[in-house]
Design a protein around this motif. Structure first.
Motif, mmCIF file in Angstrom:
data_model
loop_
_atom_site.group_PDB
_atom_site.id
_atom_site.type_symbol
_atom_site.label_atom_id
_atom_site.label_comp_id
_atom_site.label_asym_id
_atom_site.label_seq_id
_atom_site.Cartn_x
_atom_site.Cartn_y
_atom_site.Cartn_z
ATOM 1 N N MET A 166 3.208 -20.526 32.240
ATOM 2 C CA MET A 166 2.718 -21.758 31.627
ATOM 3 C C MET A 166 1.359 -21.539 30.979
ATOM 4 N N SER A 167 0.465 -20.815 31.657
ATOM 5 C CA SER A 167 -0.883 -20.617 31.120
ATOM 6 C C SER A 167 -0.855 -19.824 29.821
ATOM 7 N N VAL A 168 0.001 -18.824 29.728
ATOM 8 C CA VAL A 168 0.103 -18.023 28.512
ATOM 9 C C VAL A 168 0.646 -18.878 27.367
ATOM 10 N N HIS A 169 1.639 -19.697 27.657
ATOM 11 C CA HIS A 169 2.200 -20.582 26.634
ATOM 12 C C HIS A 169 1.145 -21.566 26.130
ATOM 13 N N LEU A 170 0.372 -22.140 27.025
ATOM 14 C CA LEU A 170 -0.658 -23.092 26.631
ATOM 15 C C LEU A 170 -1.773 -22.419 25.838
ATOM 16 N N ILE A 171 -2.128 -21.191 26.205
ATOM 17 C CA ILE A 171 -3.153 -20.458 25.456
ATOM 18 C C ILE A 171 -2.669 -20.163 24.043
ATOM 19 N N HIS A 172 -1.414 -19.750 23.895
ATOM 20 C CA HIS A 172 -0.875 -19.478 22.570
ATOM 21 C C HIS A 172 -0.844 -20.740 21.719
ATOM 22 N N THR A 173 -0.479 -21.872 22.314
ATOM 23 C CA THR A 173 -0.462 -23.139 21.590
ATOM 24 C C THR A 173 -1.868 -23.539 21.171
ATOM 25 N N ARG A 174 -2.834 -23.361 22.053
ATOM 26 C CA ARG A 174 -4.226 -23.713 21.745
ATOM 27 C C ARG A 174 -4.760 -22.845 20.619
ATOM 28 N N VAL A 175 -4.477 -21.549 20.654
ATOM 29 C CA VAL A 175 -4.961 -20.641 19.616
ATOM 30 C C VAL A 175 -4.331 -20.995 18.264
ATOM 31 N N ALA A 176 -3.058 -21.319 18.252
ATOM 32 C CA ALA A 176 -2.397 -21.693 17.001
ATOM 33 C C ALA A 176 -2.985 -22.985 16.442
ATOM 34 N N ALA A 177 -3.242 -23.964 17.302
ATOM 35 C CA ALA A 177 -3.823 -25.224 16.849
ATOM 36 C C ALA A 177 -5.246 -25.015 16.330
ATOM 37 N N GLN A 178 -6.033 -24.210 17.016
ATOM 38 C CA GLN A 178 -7.389 -23.936 16.558
ATOM 39 C C GLN A 178 -7.377 -23.172 15.237
ATOM 40 N N THR A 179 -6.436 -22.275 15.065
ATOM 41 C CA THR A 179 -6.315 -21.537 13.814
ATOM 42 C C THR A 179 -6.033 -22.486 12.654
ATOM 43 N N CYS A 180 -5.189 -23.460 12.881
ATOM 44 C CA CYS A 180 -4.878 -24.439 11.844
ATOM 45 C C CYS A 180 -6.121 -25.244 11.475
ATOM 46 N N VAL A 181 -6.867 -25.684 12.445
ATOM 47 C CA VAL A 181 -8.064 -26.487 12.183
ATOM 48 C C VAL A 181 -9.142 -25.648 11.496
ATOM 49 N N VAL A 182 -9.386 -24.444 11.972
ATOM 50 C CA VAL A 182 -10.399 -23.588 11.356
ATOM 51 C C VAL A 182 -9.986 -23.205 9.936
ATOM 52 N N GLY A 183 -8.706 -22.963 9.724
ATOM 53 C CA GLY A 183 -8.225 -22.667 8.375
ATOM 54 C C GLY A 183 -8.429 -23.839 7.432
ATOM 55 N N ALA A 184 -8.160 -25.041 7.904
ATOM 56 C CA ALA A 184 -8.379 -26.231 7.078
ATOM 57 C C ALA A 184 -9.863 -26.423 6.789
ATOM 58 N N MET A 185 -10.718 -26.163 7.774
ATOM 59 C CA MET A 185 -12.157 -26.263 7.544
ATOM 60 C C MET A 185 -12.625 -25.228 6.523
ATOM 61 N N THR A 186 -12.107 -24.011 6.610
ATOM 62 C CA THR A 186 -12.471 -22.966 5.672
ATOM 63 C C THR A 186 -12.032 -23.329 4.262
ATOM 64 N N LEU A 187 -10.812 -23.833 4.120
ATOM 65 C CA LEU A 187 -10.347 -24.264 2.808
ATOM 66 C C LEU A 187 -11.186 -25.418 2.272
ATOM 67 N N GLY A 188 -11.605 -26.319 3.136
ATOM 68 C CA GLY A 188 -12.457 -27.425 2.724
ATOM 69 C C GLY A 188 -13.810 -26.957 2.225
ATOM 70 N N VAL A 189 -14.394 -25.986 2.903
ATOM 71 C CA VAL A 189 -15.687 -25.441 2.466
ATOM 72 C C VAL A 189 -15.524 -24.713 1.136
ATOM 73 N N MET A 190 -14.454 -23.946 0.995
ATOM 74 C CA MET A 190 -14.216 -23.254 -0.267
ATOM 75 C C MET A 190 -14.003 -24.247 -1.406
ATOM 76 N N TYR A 191 -13.313 -25.340 -1.144
ATOM 77 C CA TYR A 191 -13.076 -26.374 -2.143
ATOM 78 C C TYR A 191 -14.381 -27.049 -2.552
#
Length: 97
Positions: A55-80
């Motif tokens: 369970m902990s590994v699954h939750l860590i993978h989900t958290r990392v994927a969600a954070q990647t999406c948010v950081v990617g959107a922030m990076t695209l926003g700064v570039m824009y």
């Protein structure tokens, strides 16, 4: 003891109109929020069929994927915003009047 709403603005704006106004200024914020919600929803859905994964590994993978999406959107926003500030505005200043 009535509350003075004049210091907080007109009082006619609700949360939805504020979100729409802010999303017009920076369109990647709602994209990041939607991506985060989609990844977390998918992670919760896949929680049932995770197999032998802990369970902990699954939750860590989900958290990392969600954070990647948010950081990617922030990076695209700064570039824009950099594009709008330094590429579009200087070319508008060179136009003849």
């Amino acid at each position: 003891m009535s509350a003075d709403t004049t210091s907080w603005g007109s009082g006619t704006e609700n949360q939805a109109s504020k979100l729409i106004e802010k999303s017009k200024k920076s369109p990647f914020v709602p994209i990041g929020m939607a991506g985060f919600a989609a990844i977390v929803g998918y992670g919760l859905y896949k929680l049932r069929t995770r197999g032998n994964t802990k369970m902990s590994v699954h939750l860590i993978h989900t958290r990392v994927a969600a954070q990647t999406c948010v950081v990617g959107a922030m990076t695209l926003g700064v570039m824009y915003s950099i594009y709008k500030e330094y590429v579009v505005k200087p070319s508008e200043a060179n136009l003849p009047k």
